[in-house]
Design an enzyme around this catalytic site. Sequence first.
Site, short mmCIF file in Angstrom:
data_model
loop_
_atom_site.label_atom_id
_atom_site.label_comp_id
_atom_site.label_asym_id
_atom_site.label_seq_id
_atom_site.Cartn_x
_atom_site.Cartn_y
_atom_site.Cartn_z
NE ARG A 279 4.06 7.39 -3.31
CZ ARG A 279 3.03 7.64 -2.51
NH1 ARG A 279 2.17 6.69 -2.22
NH2 ARG A 279 2.82 8.85 -2.02
CD GLU B 71 -0.30 4.81 -8.25
OE1 GLU B 71 -0.19 3.71 -7.67
OE2 GLU B 71 -0.62 5.86 -7.67
CB THR C 95 -0.91 0.04 1.25
OG1 THR C 95 -0.08 -0.07 2.41
CG2 THR C 95 -1.95 -1.05 1.25
#
Length: 331
Positions: free
Chosen positions: A234, A263, A232
């Site tokens: 990077r 992302e 959770t």
Amino acid sequence: MKVIFFSTQSYDKTFFELHNKDYGFTLEFLDVPLNEKTAALATGAEAVCVFVNDKVNAAVLEKLATQDVRLVALRCAGFNQVDLAAAARLHMPVVRVPAYSPHAVAEHAVAMLMTLNRKIHKAYNRIREQNFSLAGLLGFDLYGKTVAVIGTGNIGQVFCKIMLGFGCRVLAFDVVEQEAMKQAGVTYAPLHDILPQADILSLHCPLNEHTRYLINHDTLDRMKKGAMLINTSRGGLIDTRSVIRALKSEQLGALAIDVYEQEESLFFRDLSDHIITDDVLMRLMSFPNVLVTAHQGFFTQEALTQIAQVTLGNLKAFVEKTPLLNEVKQV
Ligand code: NAI
């Protein structure tokens, strides 16, 4: 002072407008991300307010400086997206929100762990189709399992405490060891010692030159066969291609990610009508033992309130020339 927000979502506008009533800044919200092409849109603003996937590299900072932008306000904790050396050279302070409800992210990591272990995502869909079979939903007791935590800062510490509450044995690796964690029952050990012991490995360290691809072919090989990995923090902490190989060979038993290296071209938008060209993510999502959420760890009412309040406080300190307590500098 005028502040231009990049990568704005509707909830940013809601929370910032609500709390700006106490400050009276002129806030302008743009939905485009900050990058070399969009930096020109900051003309007329003294500060830009950016999020995790905005690009704040040297070229962008130079463009901002020529437009008389004087402050970069991050509305997040991580600052790996900022070229701090370039910002210092341009005398442009960078401020952030160092901690905003560490509980939000730690609890999301636990939610992912529990979902993946007890297959809640599958059960939910199955029951809606009147399939009440339990086949394929087998999980394991968390009680008594060994959980390893990389990075015991604000979020990692909350995660450790929750895991201790479940009755887990908690091991940790950090460059700075926390006495309070040791008192609580966490055992610190070098990374290579904890990897083979962990049934669950959760990443809570920042992304920097020492941690990029911390999870790679070698570290995956050293992990206990069938362990679960949770990220959770990077995306760049994980070499995704090596993770795919480890999932295929079943060396890695399960993966939960709220962050992904690529992302920025995907997360925070509705692409349900689009063709996704990222084959790596699509391969990842094809595994039954992989759970992906789109960077929502921070997404609680408490965290959004704190993000708005601390960011507006940072802007106020800049305007009033009082010490920038939340400034990030290159070490
Ligand atoms: P923090 O700064 O309080 O803690 C980070 C910890 O990592 C520190 O204890 C530090 O000593 C440790 N660390 C640094 N380098 C390390 C290394 N090479 N090896 C092992 N440990 C190392 O940060 P916080 O608030 O706990 O956040 C952790 C990370 O979570 C952030 O850097 C950010 O990337 C991520 N994050 C994710 C969110 C989400 O929505 N998914 C929201 C907020 C933060």
